[in-house]
Every structure is written in structure tokens, then in C-alpha cells.
Design a protein around this motif. Structure first.
Motif, PDB file in Angstrom:
ATOM      1  N   GLY A  39      49.936  55.490  44.823  1.00  9.66           N
ATOM      2  CA  GLY A  39      50.429  54.149  45.861  1.00  9.66           C
ATOM      3  C   GLY A  39      49.344  53.413  46.334  1.00  9.66           C
ATOM      4  N   SER A  40      48.049  53.329  45.944  1.00  9.36           N
ATOM      5  CA  SER A  40      46.864  52.769  46.595  1.00  9.36           C
ATOM      6  C   SER A  40      47.037  51.145  46.022  1.00  9.36           C
ATOM      7  CB  SER A  40      45.579  53.403  46.340  1.00  9.36           C
ATOM      8  OG  SER A  40      45.169  53.374  45.044  1.00  9.36           O
ATOM      9  N   GLY A  41      47.752  50.969  44.808  1.00 13.49           N
ATOM     10  CA  GLY A  41      47.919  49.637  44.360  1.00 13.49           C
ATOM     11  C   GLY A  41      46.925  49.091  43.137  1.00 13.49           C
ATOM     12  N   LYS A  42      46.539  50.410  42.263  1.00  7.08           N
ATOM     13  CA  LYS A  42      45.746  50.112  41.288  1.00  7.08           C
ATOM     14  C   LYS A  42      46.424  49.120  40.310  1.00  7.08           C
ATOM     15  CE  LYS A  42      45.631  54.493  40.107  1.00  7.08           C
ATOM     16  NZ  LYS A  42      46.347  55.163  41.369  1.00  7.08           N
ATOM     17  N   THR A  43      47.530  49.199  40.259  1.00  5.32           N
ATOM     18  CA  THR A  43      48.339  48.328  39.056  1.00  5.32           C
ATOM     19  C   THR A  43      48.412  46.932  39.414  1.00  5.32           C
ATOM     20  OG1 THR A  43      49.950  50.239  38.892  1.00  5.32           O
ATOM     21  CG2 THR A  43      50.549  48.122  37.687  1.00  5.32           C
ATOM     22  N   ILE A  44      48.253  46.349  40.526  1.00  4.01           N
ATOM     23  CA  ILE A  44      48.510  45.002  40.698  1.00  4.01           C
ATOM     24  C   ILE A  44      46.982  44.300  40.601  1.00  4.01           C
ATOM     25  CG2 ILE A  44      47.715  45.174  43.302  1.00  4.01           C
ATOM     26  CD1 ILE A  44      50.113  42.559  41.569  1.00  4.01           C
ATOM     27  N   VAL A  45      45.955  45.398  40.885  1.00  7.53           N
ATOM     28  CA  VAL A  45      44.412  45.042  40.430  1.00  7.53           C
ATOM     29  C   VAL A  45      44.391  44.757  39.108  1.00  7.53           C
ATOM     30  CG1 VAL A  45      42.038  45.650  40.488  1.00  7.53           C
ATOM     31  CG2 VAL A  45      43.729  46.345  42.541  1.00  7.53           C
ATOM     32  N   ALA A  46      44.976  45.907  38.325  1.00  7.80           N
ATOM     33  CA  ALA A  46      44.960  45.677  36.639  1.00  7.80           C
ATOM     34  C   ALA A  46      45.794  44.306  36.406  1.00  7.80           C
ATOM     35  CB  ALA A  46      45.561  46.822  36.208  1.00  7.80           C
ATOM     36  N   VAL A  47      46.745  44.160  37.185  1.00  4.67           N
ATOM     37  CA  VAL A  47      47.793  42.776  36.509  1.00  4.67           C
ATOM     38  C   VAL A  47      46.753  41.499  36.846  1.00  4.67           C
ATOM     39  CG1 VAL A  47      49.513  41.279  37.053  1.00  4.67           C
ATOM     40  CG2 VAL A  47      49.715  43.840  36.902  1.00  4.67           C
ATOM     41  N   LEU A  48      45.874  41.494  37.904  1.00  2.72           N
ATOM     42  CA  LEU A  48      44.985  40.361  38.198  1.00  2.72           C
ATOM     43  C   LEU A  48      43.938  40.220  37.276  1.00  2.72           C
ATOM     44  CD1 LEU A  48      45.301  40.652  42.143  1.00  2.72           C
ATOM     45  CD2 LEU A  48      46.244  38.662  40.552  1.00  2.72           C
ATOM     46  N   ALA A  49      43.530  41.461  36.773  1.00  3.82           N
ATOM     47  CA  ALA A  49      42.301  41.515  35.605  1.00  3.82           C
ATOM     48  C   ALA A  49      42.963  40.879  34.398  1.00  3.82           C
ATOM     49  CB  ALA A  49      42.079  42.926  35.439  1.00  3.82           C
ATOM     50  N   MET A  50      44.264  41.300  33.973  1.00  2.79           N
ATOM     51  CA  MET A  50      44.850  40.480  32.921  1.00  2.79           C
ATOM     52  C   MET A  50      45.007  39.063  32.973  1.00  2.79           C
ATOM     53  SD  MET A  50      47.765  43.723  32.197  1.00  2.79           S
ATOM     54  CE  MET A  50      48.563  43.228  30.741  1.00  2.79           C
ATOM     55  N   TYR A  51      45.311  38.572  34.342  1.00  2.00           N
ATOM     56  CA  TYR A  51      45.583  37.239  34.290  1.00  2.00           C
ATOM     57  C   TYR A  51      44.074  36.263  34.268  1.00  2.00           C
ATOM     58  CZ  TYR A  51      47.008  32.756  36.525  1.00  2.00           C
ATOM     59  OH  TYR A  51      47.101  31.531  36.578  1.00  2.00           O
ATOM     60  N   LEU A  52      43.056  37.029  34.806  1.00  2.00           N
ATOM     61  CA  LEU A  52      41.792  36.444  34.657  1.00  2.00           C
ATOM     62  C   LEU A  52      41.565  36.416  33.211  1.00  2.00           C
ATOM     63  CD1 LEU A  52      39.777  38.509  37.432  1.00  2.00           C
ATOM     64  CD2 LEU A  52      40.141  35.841  37.369  1.00  2.00           C
ATOM     65  N   ASN A  53      41.670  37.300  32.375  1.00  2.00           N
ATOM     66  CA  ASN A  53      41.553  37.404  31.028  1.00  2.00           C
ATOM     67  C   ASN A  53      42.192  36.409  30.376  1.00  2.00           C
ATOM     68  OD1 ASN A  53      40.159  38.545  28.665  1.00  2.00           O
ATOM     69  ND2 ASN A  53      42.489  39.290  28.110  1.00  2.00           N
ATOM     70  N   TYR A  54      43.639  36.107  30.957  1.00  2.00           N
ATOM     71  CA  TYR A  54      44.614  35.197  30.316  1.00  2.00           C
ATOM     72  C   TYR A  54      44.102  33.608  30.616  1.00  2.00           C
ATOM     73  CZ  TYR A  54      48.445  31.710  30.352  1.00  2.00           C
ATOM     74  OH  TYR A  54      49.285  30.645  30.580  1.00  2.00           O
ATOM     75  N   ILE A  55      43.431  33.546  31.590  1.00  2.00           N
ATOM     76  CA  ILE A  55      43.010  31.981  31.811  1.00  2.00           C
ATOM     77  C   ILE A  55      41.840  31.751  31.092  1.00  2.00           C
ATOM     78  CG2 ILE A  55      44.239  31.702  34.054  1.00  2.00           C
ATOM     79  CD1 ILE A  55      41.862  32.422  35.458  1.00  2.00           C
ATOM     80  N   SER A  56      41.234  32.732  30.710  1.00  2.00           N
ATOM     81  CA  SER A  56      40.017  32.559  29.701  1.00  2.00           C
ATOM     82  C   SER A  56      40.614  32.422  28.193  1.00  2.00           C
ATOM     83  CB  SER A  56      38.966  33.721  29.912  1.00  2.00           C
ATOM     84  OG  SER A  56      38.317  33.786  31.171  1.00  2.00           O
ATOM     85  N   GLY A  57      41.739  32.670  28.028  1.00  2.00           N
ATOM     86  CA  GLY A  57      42.388  32.214  26.792  1.00  2.00           C
ATOM     87  C   GLY A  57      42.352  33.478  25.767  1.00  2.00           C
ATOM     88  N   TYR A  58      42.304  34.722  26.295  1.00  2.00           N
ATOM     89  CA  TYR A  58      42.381  35.988  25.534  1.00  2.00           C
ATOM     90  C   TYR A  58      43.666  36.944  25.988  1.00  2.00           C
ATOM     91  CZ  TYR A  58      37.502  34.682  24.460  1.00  2.00           C
ATOM     92  OH  TYR A  58      36.424  34.093  24.089  1.00  2.00           O
ATOM     93  N   GLN A  59      44.025  37.850  25.007  1.00  2.00           N
ATOM     94  CA  GLN A  59      45.021  38.705  25.239  1.00  2.00           C
ATOM     95  C   GLN A  59      44.723  40.060  25.925  1.00  2.00           C
ATOM     96  OE1 GLN A  59      45.769  39.104  20.857  1.00  2.00           O
ATOM     97  NE2 GLN A  59      48.018  38.534  21.310  1.00  2.00           N
ATOM     98  N   SER A  60      45.636  40.604  26.730  1.00  2.00           N
ATOM     99  CA  SER A  60      45.370  41.908  27.258  1.00  2.00           C
ATOM    100  C   SER A  60      46.269  42.902  26.710  1.00  2.00           C
ATOM    101  CB  SER A  60      45.552  41.668  28.932  1.00  2.00           C
ATOM    102  OG  SER A  60      44.601  40.676  29.121  1.00  2.00           O
TER     103      SER A  60
END
Length: 208
Positions: A39-60
Motif C-alpha cells: 500500500g505504499s505505492g510502489k506500482t505507480i513509481v514503477a509505472v512512471l519509470a516505464m513512462y520515462l523509458n517510453y519517452i526515451s524510445g524503448y520498451q518496458s
């Protein structure tokens, strides 16, 4: 993207996102554990990491230990990226062969930006176009070889593992400096406290 999230991120979450952003922008491969209670919110941090990776042009790829959890993550992530160009797909064992073939094709040609699934992500038939970030949820529920197989689906991939209960091997890797640590100590507003209890054998049937 943070402004689209329907709740306010905690300071710990923002700090973890910034740590991950610096890792992804550095010249070294990220190898980080995101640790925090249920419940501490790890998943949303992971999703934002995936988004950072996406805007660099890569898959997650995000691997969860059960189909229920993978589907839950997929529904939440798809909702967050609704109305954007981010293509998020689900890959789990219970899908039909035809459904899986469509996902395999999208992963191989790069039209799928993010994939969320179970052990199905590491099967032999799965080939990624440019996988650069792999995330393992509840990492203690996967074997070392399984996590390694996912990492090897890409070339020198960034690694993020999430856990509320790091196993001794993981703690040892942290202690010896091979795994960077981000901690979520702060619970999001409105989250109920997690209850832990110890029971004796007389409660065994009820526990089951």
C-alpha cells in the motif's frame, strides 16, 4: 504525466522517481530495488519509470507473480495512459494462442511500448524489439534464473525490482553495493494501516 495521476504522490514516491530518472539517464545500467510496505505505492513509481523509458524510445516489461495481479496492474496502467500514444498490452498464460501471437508480433515489431504479464513474458517465443527496462513485482516470488531470463530478453537492460519483503539474498546484494535502494516509508493519504498478527496452531484452519 504526474499531473494526470488521480492522487498526490508522497515525497518518498517523488524521490524514488527522481532516483530512477537519474539512473536511466546515466551511462550505467540501473540495478535498483524499490522497497516499501503493502500500500505504499510502489506500482505507480514503477509505472512512471516505464513512462520515462517510453519517452526515451524503448520498451518496458513488468512481470508479476500471478495473473490476478498482472491484470490489476494492466487495468490501472491502461487507464492512466488512456488518450496518449502509449500502447500497453497484457501477456498471461490463460490467453489463447491467437491472442498471444498478436502480442508476440507487437513486441517484436516495437508497436507495443509496455507489456505487463506473468511468467508468460519469459517464454521462448517472446522476442522484444528494444526492451530496455524490466521490472519484477514481488521479486521474492521469482527464481534468480527467471528474473535473469527476463533481463536477457533485452540488451543490457535497466533493472527495477519491487518488494515489501526482501529476501536475505536481496539484502546481501544491497549490503555489498550491487543493488541500489529506494525506500517508500511514507504511506499515501487515506491508506488504511496494514495489520500484521501472529497466530498459533489453534487458528490453523481459519488461517487456511
Amino acid at each position: 504525466m504526474i499531473s494526470k495521476i488521480p492522487f498526490e504522490l508522497t515525497n518518498d514516491q517523488l524521490k524514488a522517481v527522481e532516483e530512477i530518472r537519474k539512473d536511466l539517464n546515466s551511462s550505467s545500467r540501473m540495478n535498483r530495488i524499490l522497497q516499501g510496505d503493502v500500500g505504499s505505492g510502489k506500482t505507480i513509481v514503477a509505472v512512471l519509470a516505464m513512462y520515462l523509458n517510453y519517452i526515451s524510445g524503448y520498451q518496458s516489461a513488468l512481470m508479476a507473480p500471478t495473473e490476478i495481479l498482472a491484470i490489476q496492474h494492466y487495468n490501472n496502467v491502461r487507464e492512466l495512459f488512456k488518450g496518449t500514444d502509449v500502447n500497453v498490452e497484457l501477456l498471461v498464460g490463460s490467453q489463447t494462442k491467437k491472442e498471444k501471437q498478436v502480442i508476440y508480433k507487437g513486441l517484436e515489431d516495437g508497436s507495443i511500448n509496455m507489456v505487463i504479464g506473468t511468467h508468460a513474458l519469459i517464454q521462448g517465443g517472446v522476442t522484444y524489439h528494444d526492451l530496455a527496462l524490466v521490472i519484477t513485482d514481488e521479486q521474492h516470488r521469482f527464481g534468480v534464473r527467471q528474473r535473469q531470463t527476463l533481463q536477457e530478453k533485452g540488451d543490457n537492460t535497466h533493472i527495477l525490482v519491487m518488494s515489501a519483503t526482501p529476501i536475505p539474498r536481496t539484502l546481501a546484494i544491497v549490503l555489498f553495493g550491487d543493488l541500489l535502494l529506494s525506500v517508500l516509508d511514507e504511506m499515501p493519504v487515506g491508506r488504511l494501516p496494514i495489520k500484521n498478527c501472529v497466530i498459533n496452531t489453534s487458528y490453523r484452519e481459519k488461517a487456511y
